[in-house]
Design a protein around this motif. Structure first.
Motif, short mmCIF file in Angstrom:
data_model
loop_
_atom_site.label_atom_id
_atom_site.label_comp_id
_atom_site.label_asym_id
_atom_site.label_seq_id
_atom_site.Cartn_x
_atom_site.Cartn_y
_atom_site.Cartn_z
N ASN A 30 0.82 -1.21 0.00
CA ASN A 30 0.00 0.00 0.00
C ASN A 30 0.85 1.25 0.00
O ASN A 30 0.41 2.32 -0.41
CB ASN A 30 -0.88 0.05 1.26
CG ASN A 30 -2.11 -0.81 1.15
OD1 ASN A 30 -2.62 -1.01 0.07
ND2 ASN A 30 -2.56 -1.31 2.28
N GLU A 90 4.85 -0.81 3.35
CA GLU A 90 3.73 -1.33 4.14
C GLU A 90 2.94 -2.26 3.24
O GLU A 90 2.56 -1.88 2.14
CB GLU A 90 2.82 -0.20 4.63
CG GLU A 90 1.59 -0.69 5.36
CD GLU A 90 0.33 0.03 4.96
OE1 GLU A 90 0.42 1.18 4.48
OE2 GLU A 90 -0.77 -0.54 5.11
N GLY A 94 -2.26 -4.42 5.97
CA GLY A 94 -2.11 -3.64 7.20
C GLY A 94 -0.90 -4.05 8.01
O GLY A 94 -0.89 -3.90 9.22
N ASN A 96 3.06 -3.96 9.35
CA ASN A 96 3.90 -2.87 9.79
C ASN A 96 4.72 -2.30 8.65
O ASN A 96 4.94 -2.96 7.64
CB ASN A 96 4.87 -3.37 10.86
CG ASN A 96 4.15 -4.08 11.97
OD1 ASN A 96 3.04 -3.76 12.29
ND2 ASN A 96 4.81 -5.06 12.54
#
Lengths: 109, 114
Positions: A30, A90, A94, A96
């Motif tokens: 992302n 990332e 979701g 780290n």
């Protein structure tokens, strides 16, 4: 979790030379950022580039998300470009923000 | 505007002591992150706050490490019973919102445990 590799680990250039740094990642992302860590330890944002191509002066970056890699181009290198260049990502799920091991660049006068 | 600030810039403490490291994010940024960087390595994630709550603390190495952000702005990383292996640079970053926004880093706190 997502894995990030960078190459080369070390790079020595003569002032004025061009270089390409590579970042490979193991999963879709992302967010992808390139940073320059200067000799005083400060992380300086270079590019926020989860996909596509951007340019900023002598620096440009390209991320090919479908092939899971990003490239940072430095043209007409200067001694002030010396330091460590980090790629950080990332993952899509979701995860780290994960940093690669970095490329240590030394530009000689 | 002001960037992310961290205090102190350097901290030397004795093994077994308690330390607090402070991070002041960019105004208006709701997300705040802590990382730890050992010599010669890239930063490693510790904990991420969205507002006042810790959204992900999976990077904290053990229960000696704790972080708070009581008002959704300034954050404090707390380390109890420090060990020599805790010596590192502790970096703080903030972003406008969640993990898909650009992160901006502070200058770090260099912690040395003697």
């Amino acid at each position: 979790g997502i894995q990030v590799e960078q190459s080369p680990p070390d790079l020595i250039l003569q002032e004025g030379a061009n270089s390409t740094l590579r970042c490979n990642f193991s999963d879709s992302v992302n967010n992808l950022q390139w940073f320059h860590q200067n000799p005083w330890g400060q992380l300086i944002n270079l590019f926020y580039i989860p996909s596509g191509t951007k340019q900023n002066g002598r620096l440009s970056a390209t991320t090919v998300a479908t092939e899971r890699y990003s490239l940072l181009y430095i043209s007409s290198s200067q001694t002030t470009d010396s330091g460590v260049y980090f790629c950080a990502v990332e993952g899509d799920y979701g995860q780290n923000f994960v940093f690669g091991p970095g490329t240590r660049l030394s530009v000689l006068p | 505007g002001a960037g992310v600030s961290q205090t102190p810039s350097n901290k030397v403490t004795e093994k077994g002591k308690y330390v607090e490291l402070r991070c002041d994010p960019i105004s208006g940024h709701t997300a705040l992150y802590w990382y730890r960087q050992s010599l010669g390595q890239g930063p490693e994630f510790l904990i991420y706050f969205q507002g006042t709550g810790a959204a992900d603390d999976s990077g904290l190495p053990n229960d000696r490490f704790f972080a708070v952000r009581p008002e959704g702005s300034v954050s404090t990383l707390k380390i109890q019973r420090t060990e020599r292996g805790d010596s590192a640079v502790y970096l703080c970053a903030s972003s406008l919102d969640n993990l898909s926004y650009e992160q901006y880093f502070g200058p770090g706190t260099r912690l040395t445990v003697t």
